[in-house]
Design a protein around this motif. Structure first.
Motif, PDB file in Angstrom:
ATOM      1  N   CYS A   1      14.324  -7.512   1.017  1.00 50.54           N
ATOM      2  CA  CYS A   1      13.636  -6.891  -0.125  1.00 50.54           C
ATOM      3  C   CYS A   1      13.720  -5.369  -0.058  1.00 50.54           C
ATOM      4  N   LEU A   2      13.558  -4.814   1.130  1.00 48.88           N
ATOM      5  CA  LEU A   2      13.655  -3.362   1.274  1.00 48.88           C
ATOM      6  C   LEU A   2      15.069  -2.859   1.005  1.00 48.88           C
ATOM      7  N   ILE A   3      16.063  -3.628   1.432  1.00 49.14           N
ATOM      8  CA  ILE A   3      17.452  -3.251   1.160  1.00 49.14           C
ATOM      9  C   ILE A   3      17.710  -3.262  -0.344  1.00 49.14           C
ATOM     10  N   LEU A   4      17.253  -4.313  -1.013  1.00 46.49           N
ATOM     11  CA  LEU A   4      17.426  -4.383  -2.465  1.00 46.49           C
ATOM     12  C   LEU A   4      16.691  -3.242  -3.163  1.00 46.49           C
ATOM     13  N   ALA A   5      15.465  -2.965  -2.737  1.00 47.66           N
ATOM     14  CA  ALA A   5      14.703  -1.877  -3.354  1.00 47.66           C
ATOM     15  C   ALA A   5      15.389  -0.544  -3.123  1.00 47.66           C
ATOM     16  N   ARG A   6      15.886  -0.342  -1.916  1.00 53.23           N
ATOM     17  CA  ARG A   6      16.575   0.927  -1.623  1.00 53.23           C
ATOM     18  C   ARG A   6      17.852   1.048  -2.443  1.00 53.23           C
ATOM     19  N   TYR A   7      18.521  -0.059  -2.649  1.00 51.99           N
ATOM     20  CA  TYR A   7      19.753  -0.036  -3.428  1.00 51.99           C
ATOM     21  C   TYR A   7      19.466   0.240  -4.902  1.00 51.99           C
ATOM     22  N   ILE A   8      18.411  -0.356  -5.439  1.00 51.96           N
ATOM     23  CA  ILE A   8      18.094  -0.204  -6.854  1.00 51.96           C
ATOM     24  C   ILE A   8      17.458   1.153  -7.140  1.00 51.96           C
ATOM     25  N   TRP A   9      16.492   1.555  -6.287  1.00 49.17           N
ATOM     26  CA  TRP A   9      15.778   2.808  -6.494  1.00 49.17           C
ATOM     27  C   TRP A   9      16.163   3.837  -5.440  1.00 49.17           C
ATOM     28  N   ALA A  10      17.437   3.998  -5.210  1.00 49.54           N
ATOM     29  CA  ALA A  10      17.922   4.848  -4.115  1.00 49.54           C
ATOM     30  C   ALA A  10      17.460   6.295  -4.259  1.00 49.54           C
ATOM     31  N   LYS A  11      17.617   6.870  -5.421  1.00 49.15           N
ATOM     32  CA  LYS A  11      17.286   8.290  -5.599  1.00 49.15           C
ATOM     33  C   LYS A  11      15.793   8.537  -5.391  1.00 49.15           C
ATOM     34  N   GLU A  12      14.962   7.707  -6.000  1.00 49.68           N
ATOM     35  CA  GLU A  12      13.518   7.890  -5.887  1.00 49.68           C
ATOM     36  C   GLU A  12      13.044   7.683  -4.445  1.00 49.68           C
ATOM     37  N   LEU A  13      13.572   6.667  -3.765  1.00 47.31           N
ATOM     38  CA  LEU A  13      13.159   6.406  -2.398  1.00 47.31           C
ATOM     39  C   LEU A  13      13.632   7.494  -1.437  1.00 47.31           C
ATOM     40  N   LEU A  14      14.818   8.015  -1.650  1.00 45.22           N
ATOM     41  CA  LEU A  14      15.288   9.104  -0.802  1.00 45.22           C
ATOM     42  C   LEU A  14      14.415  10.345  -0.956  1.00 45.22           C
ATOM     43  N   GLU A  15      14.006  10.636  -2.183  1.00 46.90           N
ATOM     44  CA  GLU A  15      13.108  11.761  -2.401  1.00 46.90           C
ATOM     45  C   GLU A  15      11.754  11.521  -1.741  1.00 46.90           C
ATOM     46  N   PHE A  16      11.228  10.288  -1.864  1.00 51.04           N
ATOM     47  CA  PHE A  16       9.949   9.945  -1.250  1.00 51.04           C
ATOM     48  C   PHE A  16      10.023  10.049   0.276  1.00 51.04           C
ATOM     49  N   GLU A  17      11.097   9.504   0.864  1.00 50.87           N
ATOM     50  CA  GLU A  17      11.274   9.592   2.317  1.00 50.87           C
ATOM     51  C   GLU A  17      11.345  11.047   2.764  1.00 50.87           C
ATOM     52  N   SER A  18      12.069  11.830   2.023  1.00 53.54           N
ATOM     53  CA  SER A  18      12.206  13.246   2.380  1.00 53.54           C
ATOM     54  C   SER A  18      10.859  13.946   2.347  1.00 53.54           C
ATOM     55  N   VAL A  19      10.055  13.677   1.322  1.00 55.24           N
ATOM     56  CA  VAL A  19       8.737  14.299   1.211  1.00 55.24           C
ATOM     57  C   VAL A  19       7.825  13.844   2.342  1.00 55.24           C
ATOM     58  N   VAL A  20       7.838  12.550   2.665  1.00 56.91           N
ATOM     59  CA  VAL A  20       6.971  12.024   3.730  1.00 56.91           C
ATOM     60  C   VAL A  20       7.328  12.654   5.069  1.00 56.91           C
ATOM     61  N   PHE A  21       8.594  12.665   5.427  1.00 59.06           N
ATOM     62  CA  PHE A  21       8.985  13.215   6.725  1.00 59.06           C
ATOM     63  C   PHE A  21       8.805  14.735   6.771  1.00 59.06           C
ATOM     64  N   THR A  22       9.021  15.410   5.655  1.00 59.03           N
ATOM     65  CA  THR A  22       8.796  16.850   5.616  1.00 59.03           C
ATOM     66  C   THR A  22       7.308  17.161   5.779  1.00 59.03           C
ATOM     67  N   SER A  23       6.437  16.318   5.215  1.00 62.28           N
ATOM     68  CA  SER A  23       4.997  16.542   5.360  1.00 62.28           C
ATOM     69  C   SER A  23       4.543  16.370   6.805  1.00 62.28           C
ATOM     70  N   PHE A  24       5.260  15.542   7.586  1.00 61.53           N
ATOM     71  CA  PHE A  24       4.961  15.403   9.010  1.00 61.53           C
ATOM     72  C   PHE A  24       5.616  16.504   9.840  1.00 61.53           C
ATOM     73  N   GLY A  25       6.407  17.349   9.194  1.00 59.05           N
ATOM     74  CA  GLY A  25       7.073  18.438   9.897  1.00 59.05           C
ATOM     75  C   GLY A  25       8.356  18.013  10.584  1.00 59.05           C
ATOM     76  N   VAL A  26       8.927  16.882  10.150  1.00 59.63           N
ATOM     77  CA  VAL A  26      10.155  16.356  10.744  1.00 59.63           C
ATOM     78  C   VAL A  26      11.265  16.455   9.716  1.00 59.63           C
ATOM     79  N   ASN A  27      12.421  16.902  10.146  1.00 60.17           N
ATOM     80  CA  ASN A  27      13.581  16.957   9.268  1.00 60.17           C
ATOM     81  C   ASN A  27      13.952  15.536   8.853  1.00 60.17           C
TER      82      ASN A  27
END
Length: 107
Positions: free
Chosen positions: A18-44
């Motif tokens: 399910c996560l693979i399918l979601a990442r494939y379908i909503w790739a752009k939105e999830l990549l932005e969300f992941e980037s924001v989450v890890f940046t908020s923790f101070g991790v590249n």
């Protein structure tokens, strides 16, 4: 033992699919969300897998070890043939779905 019982391995496999399918379908939105989450923790966000993969493997290993200890001496495998077949068929389904029904360059 209840034959309709769902094992943790089947739940993990289904969740991963399910996560693979979601990442494939909503790739752009999830990549932005992941980037924001890890940046908020101070991790590249480029080094996120250095943290997430070992944690996931540790959790998976701890479940496997717990079940192996529980089943020690019974002669039963921790991962049954049904689970292996379920995983293989599920992965084949996902690969064929991506290949035949979804085109393009998604993540």
């Amino acid at each position: 033992m209840n034959k309709n019982r769902v094992t943790w391995v089947e739940i993990l496999i289904l969740s991963a699919i399910c996560l693979i399918l979601a990442r494939y379908i909503w790739a752009k939105e999830l990549l932005e969300f992941e980037s924001v989450v890890f940046t908020s923790f101070g991790v590249n966000s480029n080094v996120k897998y250095i943290f997430t993969v070992p944690i996931f493997l540790f959790v998976l290993y701890s479940y496997y070890k717990q079940d192996a200890q529980r089943l020690a001496g019974t002669g039963r495998p921790v991962i049954s043939k049904g689970v292996v077949i379920f995983a293989g068929v599920s992965l084949a389904f996902v690969v064929s779905y991506f290949y035949f029904f979804i085109g393009g360059d998604h993540a």
